[in-house]
Design an enzyme around this catalytic site. Structure first.
Site, mmCIF file in Angstrom:
data_model
loop_
_atom_site.group_PDB
_atom_site.id
_atom_site.type_symbol
_atom_site.label_atom_id
_atom_site.label_comp_id
_atom_site.label_asym_id
_atom_site.label_seq_id
_atom_site.Cartn_x
_atom_site.Cartn_y
_atom_site.Cartn_z
ATOM 1 N N GLU A 181 0.870 -1.180 0.000
ATOM 2 C CA GLU A 181 0.000 0.000 0.000
ATOM 3 C C GLU A 181 0.900 1.220 0.000
ATOM 4 O OE1 GLU A 181 -3.094 0.289 3.036
ATOM 5 O OE2 GLU A 181 -2.640 2.424 3.277
ATOM 6 N N GLU A 186 -1.851 11.259 4.077
ATOM 7 C CA GLU A 186 -2.879 11.043 5.088
ATOM 8 C C GLU A 186 -2.713 12.115 6.155
ATOM 9 O OE1 GLU A 186 -4.039 6.605 5.985
ATOM 10 O OE2 GLU A 186 -1.858 6.800 5.995
#
Length: 694
Positions: A181, A186
């Site tokens: 990933e 974020e």
């Protein structure tokens, strides 16, 4: 690679900066938004980057040729509080912006996501308190290497979790996170003030990799904008450059972090069932697609800063001006040659691949399977390794020393998310424990927050896990034994993924402990045991062998043929033995495992002789306790040919049999059956319903 390559900073040619004349109000925010038109072509002559995919969000709806919607109330695998929908209330395109809005509202939808075999888009079995949107480019925008730019303004408030990230399209190296990933950006809880400190302002770039959850790892770096700017106040360009063996993170063209293939790895299960190292710079050597979403709460946002979700800040929105993807024209197959590198960027160390354990054929066998500090074992079983799902650093553990008990496992957890597990990376078949086995350990709770449960699990890899909430000691600092039957673990399944449960034929983590909140505790004497003392009967065979028992045979000459035959009626499937020999026996045995039968009174079974042309039709059985320990040959009255006959053999008679050395406390072979040795040829018999009874 520390040297500078193409040091000129990457900047777009701004040919026009035009105020839209329209000030868009960010949901849940008092900040106005000004959208600037920025030319979408980079200075290729300087950088080598060429545009291959883009969405400028200039239309009036989400472009379905570029994006699909996630529709579920799964919670993202992180216990998030939102349902993702395809409604315009949660995502819309207007005035050159994509706006993803998280709303506080009750909504029902599918309990699992679309990768789960149980997914039904019409399912409404799970209800959550928020809604939002997740856009996914899978099979519409998939890339291996390149530069990815997203100009975005982020939401604010406790419980907000915006993410711009990438997942593998084909999952070549197995389920998450073995296939990787890539988190481009974020952030959680922006502008939240904790304990009088500075408002939260960090953004994060992260890689997840290693093995299938929960045996994965991650590494990353956070970044703060200069001059105390906050990402929720204005638009910023979040970028990632990905080439063979290296990935770099940027905010507004500031290169702040680099990770290299020396710090990532992938280990997966191959077609032969073996754990192997993936080649080259795996897992980041395959195609990935992009995801844009705004989550609410969950294992990260709800467990840091002021914790929980501040309901008053909603609605909140993430606004995206554009998504642009570039290919390095100099070397599109590797992505190398177009990098913009700042030597001041942090080199994130990452993780090295752990040693792959060679499978042990005796691992997990009984009668007692010690995992930690039981009997002669010191600390953790040498074939196991400690592992932890610990995204927030909430779990710490150590092997400590107790004056009375010796080695004990000390665990501290300070928040809700995370667990500790014992891993056996080759994976192991533990199905022989399912019917009669128990997971046993001693626990001592030093302190515990109100409402905290302690979950114990056995894990085959998410979502195939079984969990149970254990009863805790009435008093602190008090040792208590816990016994959990494997049958209850399998039957209970995974509380977080309804319909899923552990597959005991394929276990990777034979012990997982997961407190749901703050706790300090100690564990000792962790093991698997067979528990027959409380059984009123123990079934060895009924239509099939019951683990840990399996059929075996010995033929000194000739052939003994064993078949599973459907005879219909009340007996259905039975074991049929055909003696093409005069020197053979058939038996049911738990190889390497002994059990205490001293609490039982009878060995019971049904016998049918199909064919027997001998003049003297003698029939014998015996019970063994690891040869040469045995009851010796015990005569039984043969049944009439073709007539099913039930037998209850008193165990006391087997113990008292002439020449018997039978020890009922350690029986491994409940029944051996055969016609008289030396006179067996042509006999065909069937046996069923073998059990120990009281």
């Amino acid at each position: 690679m520390n040297q500078q390559i193409n040091r000129l900073p990457f900047k777009l040619n701004i040919t026009a900066i035009v105020l839209s004349g329209l000030f868009l109000l960010g949901c849940g925010s008092d900040n106005s938004t000004v959208v600037a038109d920025v030319e979408a072509t980079p200075p290729t002559s300087i950088t080598g980057w060429q545009m291959v995919w883009q969405d400028e969000f200039d239309g009036t709806e989400v472009d379905s040729s570029k994006w699909s919607f996630a529709v579920d109330c799964f919670g993202g695998g992180n216990d998030e509080a939102q349902c993702y929908t395809a409604r315009s209330e949660n995502s819309q395109v207007a005035q050159g912006l994509l706006t993803i809005t998280a709303l506080r509202e009750t909504f029902s939808g599918p309990a699992v996501n679309d990768s789960d075999p149980n997914y039904d888009p019409l399912d409404t079995s799970k209800t959550l308190d928020y809604t939002s949107a997740r856009l996914v480019s899978k099979n519409k925008g998939d890339w291996k290497y390149g530069r990815f730019e997203i100009r975005a303004k982020l939401p604010q408030g406790q419980g907000t979790w915006p993410a711009i990230w990438m997942l593998p399209t084909d999952w070549v190296y197995g389920p998450w996170a073995g296939s990787g990933e890539i988190d481009i950006m974020e952030a959680v809880n922006l502008k939240t003030v904790t304990n009088g400190g500075e408002p939260e302002s960090a953004v994060h770039g992260t890689l997840h990799f290693g093995k299938t959850w929960p045996n994965n790892v991650y590494s990353g770096q956070d970044y703060a904008l200069p001059n105390a700017q906050n990402p929720s106040d204005d638009f910023h360009v979040y970028a990632l450059e990905w080439q063979e063996d290296e990935i770099r993170w940027y905010v507004d063209d500031v290169h702040y972090a680099t990770q290299r293939s020396s710090g990532w790895y992938s280990q997966y299960i191959d077609e032969n069932g073996n754990t192997v190292n993936a080649p080259d710079d795996a897992p980041f050597n395959q195609q990935f697609h992009m995801l844009l979403n705004l989550a609410v709460g969950g294992s990260w946002a709800a467990n840091v800063n002021n914790t929980g979700i501040d309901k008053s800040v909603f609605p909140q929105a993430m606004q995206i001006d554009y998504v642009r993807v570039y290919e390095c024209a100099d070397s599109p197959n590797t992505g190398a040659g177009c990098a913009t590198i700042d030597d001041a960027a942090i080199i994130v160390p990452g993780h090295s691949a752990p040693e792959i354990v060679i499978p042990d054929t005796q691992f997990g066998q009984g009668p007692t399977f010690s995992l930690f500090s039981y009997a002669d074992a010191i600390a953790l079983n040498t074939d196991l390794s400690f592992g932890s799902y610990n995204p927030d650093g909430a779990i710490t553990y150590q092997v400590g020393s107790d004056d009375v008990r010796g080695q004990v496992l000390e665990i501290t957890k300070t928040a809700a998310v995370g667990n500790l597990f014992f891993e056996y990376s080759p994976r192991v078949d533990l199905s022989h424990w399912q019917e009669l086995g128990e997971l046993v350990f001693d626990i001592n709770v030093t302190s515990i927050a109100e409402g905290t449960e302690v979950l114990v699990k056995v894990d085959s890899g998410w979502p195939n896990t079984g969990d149970i909430s254990i009863s805790l000691p009435d008093n602190l600092n008090q040792w208590q034994e816990v016994r959990i039957s494997f049958a209850s673990l399998v039957a209970g399944g995974n509380r977080f993924s309804p319909g899923s449960t552990v597959n005991l034929t394929d276990v990777v983590n034979p012990f997982v402990i997961e407190p749901t909140g703050p706790v300090v505790l100690k564990l000792d004497n962790i093991r698997y045991e067979y528990q027959v003392a409380q059984q009123t009967e123990l079934v060895v065979y009924d239509d099939a062998a019951v683990a840990p028992y399996a059929f075996g045979l010995f033929a000194a000459s000739g052939q003994l043929l064993e078949e599973q035959v459907d005879v219909g009626g009340e007996h259905k499937i039975v074991t049929q033995l055909t003696f093409n020999t005069n020197e053979a026996v058939g038996f049911y045995q738990s190889s390497g495992t002994v059990m205490d039968f001293s609490g039982f009174n009878f060995l019971s079974f049904d016998l049918n002789v199909v064919t027997d042309l001998r003049e003297v039709r003698s029939m014998k059985i015996k019970m063994d306790c690891q040869t040469p320990c045995s009851s010796g040959d015990f005569d039984i009255m043969p049944p009439d040919v073709g007539v099913w006959t039930h037998y209850d053999i008193a165990l006391t008679d087997l113990v008292a049999n002439n020449g018997s050395s039978l020890d009922l406390a350690k029986v491994d072979t409940p029944i051996v059956i055969f016609p008289k040795w030396g006179d067996q040829q042509g006999v065909v018999l069937q046996i069923d319903n073998i059990k120990l009874t009281q």
